[in-house]
Design a protein around this motif. Structure first.
Motif, PDB file in Angstrom:
ATOM      1  N   TYR A 211      -6.416  40.760  29.851  1.00 61.65           N
ATOM      2  CA  TYR A 211      -7.344  40.512  28.737  1.00 61.65           C
ATOM      3  C   TYR A 211      -8.813  40.563  29.150  1.00 61.65           C
ATOM      4  N   PRO A 212      -9.204  39.860  30.203  1.00 66.75           N
ATOM      5  CA  PRO A 212     -10.631  39.834  30.543  1.00 66.75           C
ATOM      6  C   PRO A 212     -11.239  41.196  30.812  1.00 66.75           C
ATOM      7  N   PHE A 213     -10.453  42.118  31.340  1.00 70.91           N
ATOM      8  CA  PHE A 213     -11.100  43.410  31.607  1.00 70.91           C
ATOM      9  C   PHE A 213     -10.801  44.448  30.544  1.00 70.91           C
ATOM     10  N   MET A 214      -9.855  44.173  29.671  1.00 69.30           N
ATOM     11  CA  MET A 214      -9.624  45.093  28.570  1.00 69.30           C
ATOM     12  C   MET A 214     -10.545  44.776  27.387  1.00 69.30           C
ATOM     13  N   GLN A 215     -10.808  43.504  27.219  1.00 69.29           N
ATOM     14  CA  GLN A 215     -11.540  43.059  26.037  1.00 69.29           C
ATOM     15  C   GLN A 215     -12.864  43.815  25.814  1.00 69.29           C
ATOM     16  N   PRO A 216     -13.692  43.921  26.845  1.00 68.68           N
ATOM     17  CA  PRO A 216     -14.978  44.583  26.579  1.00 68.68           C
ATOM     18  C   PRO A 216     -14.884  46.085  26.349  1.00 68.68           C
ATOM     19  N   ILE A 217     -13.771  46.702  26.722  1.00 70.99           N
ATOM     20  CA  ILE A 217     -13.694  48.149  26.514  1.00 70.99           C
ATOM     21  C   ILE A 217     -12.859  48.515  25.288  1.00 70.99           C
ATOM     22  N   MET A 218     -12.436  47.517  24.557  1.00 63.75           N
ATOM     23  CA  MET A 218     -11.552  47.787  23.430  1.00 63.75           C
ATOM     24  C   MET A 218     -12.229  47.569  22.078  1.00 63.75           C
TER      25      MET A 218
ATOM     26  N   LEU B 253     -10.919  45.913  18.341  1.00 65.26           N
ATOM     27  CA  LEU B 253      -9.496  45.557  18.445  1.00 65.26           C
ATOM     28  C   LEU B 253      -9.286  44.196  19.065  1.00 65.26           C
ATOM     29  N   MET B 254     -10.078  43.881  20.096  1.00 59.27           N
ATOM     30  CA  MET B 254      -9.864  42.626  20.816  1.00 59.27           C
ATOM     31  C   MET B 254     -10.984  41.616  20.584  1.00 59.27           C
TER      32      MET B 254
END
Lengths: 208, 208
Positions: free
Chosen positions: A172-179, A182-183
DNA sequence: CTTTGTCTTAACAATTTTGTTAAACAATCT
DNA sequence: AGATTGTTTAACAAAATTGTTAAGACAAAG
């Protein structure tokens, strides 16, 4: 000082230690920081727990136990029909991890950087694996025989469920800013993600 | 001492540092151990890289780059038809991680324990996300319009693929002993697991 | 063959961090 | 109250770890 206050101090140290160890790992954690966060002198920390190592073990044992429980949750309610049971298992496991989002990463790291501790989870998990085999695999085979679902290895399904549920939180922490959007709303995303994981597994199971 | 020998020493230190940092994390790594493993005095290590921090950054930068590349691999060959493309993407990503099995755990840990570095991957990954949107989502929408596949959000699919592929390797050390024969032969298991991941995603995509 | 800059070594310095201890203090029991 | 037991504090000790430095070896270039 009465007993309650003492236990309070002990549990404050434990709470602070949990935070620190999970956030920074064993090597990154500092006993002085833990003591400060708990509002005691660092001598007190040593008085209560003797060494950093012992304090850490308290946390690790607890976390291993919770991790084992979360893995058991995957297998759902044995009284439900097979599809309902698996669906419920995914959901329960997802919720379990949602309540302890940092648990998997902590446990995996602990096992990898200090393999000697391995065996603890191994013993816990050994029970789980027996369960899988003796109960669920049979049930799945029977359902497959009746052409209700696909024939498959429960262990592979287990890995897939754990993958989908756990990765969501670990990454979550590293997907959140690139999504993007959606997140952006965590709760909304987690709801959608849970549905998605269930859908993905259900489609894997159902006969086409 | 000629240039080659010098570069050799430098790269031996880097190789030893990579091993140590990945195995033990930044805090657990010891510059003296790295120097010893590289066959140089620890003063030499400082001579070449000044500080532990700088040595670490060399490793991290490299690993972030590889991680970004692996994520790009998910999107497959744009010249193939959509189903083939996604299947190829899963396979390529799986192979990428198989060649660098410790990469994801290292990168995720690094990001979580030192969030300030976050932005590096963010910048790299930002490019990826544009790619997803501008290319693949359109293509998926078109294929869904033609009733070839399900309508879905490519970002969710992306998370699922990463989950299934990455978890396999991150969790290998602690799944292996509780999975008995299934994971006894690593190469065989990885082949089966790759097929399983592809199957899982394909079933999620195809119209029922 | 001298100069120049780079590399190497060994010893050392500085800091951080864990852990200890002795003495003060508080609570409890008889 | 007095003795006993347990808790707290402050100062200290020990060890580990990162980083520096001075002196010299060595290779390359002029």
């Amino acid at each position: 000082m009465d007993k309650q206050e003492r236990q309070n101090k002990e549990s404050e140290i434990l709470a602070a230690a949990e935070q620190e160890f999970i956030a920074k790992g064993y090597d990154g954690a500092r006993t002085t920081s833990i003591a400060q966060a708990a509002g005691v002198t660092h001598a007190m920390l040593h008085y209560y727990f003797r060494t950093k190592e012992q304090l850490f073990e308290r946390i690790v044992d607890e976390k291993f136990r919770v991790m084992s429980q979360s893995m058991l949750a995957v297998f759902g309610d044995p009284n439900l029909p097979i599809l309902e049971r698996i669906k419920g298992g995914i959901e329960a496991h997802f919720d379990y991890i949602a309540a302890n989002p940092e648990l998997p990463r902590f446990v995996i790291n602990e096992i990898i950087t200090r393999p000697e501790r391995y065996e603890l989870l191994h013993r816990h998990a050994g029970v789980i694996v027996s369960n899988i085999y003796d109960n669920l695999q049979r049930e799945i085979d029977a359902a497959a025989e009746r052409k209700e679902i696909e024939r498959l290895d429960i262990r592979m399904l287990f890995i897939s469920i754990m993958s989908l549920n756990i990765f969501t939180f670990v990454a979550y922490p590293f997907m959140q800013p690139i999504m993007g959007a959606l997140m952006a709303d965590r709760n909304k995303f987690l709801e959608e993600r849970k549905r998605e994981n269930i859908e993905t597994i259900m489609r894997r199971i159902k006969r086409q």
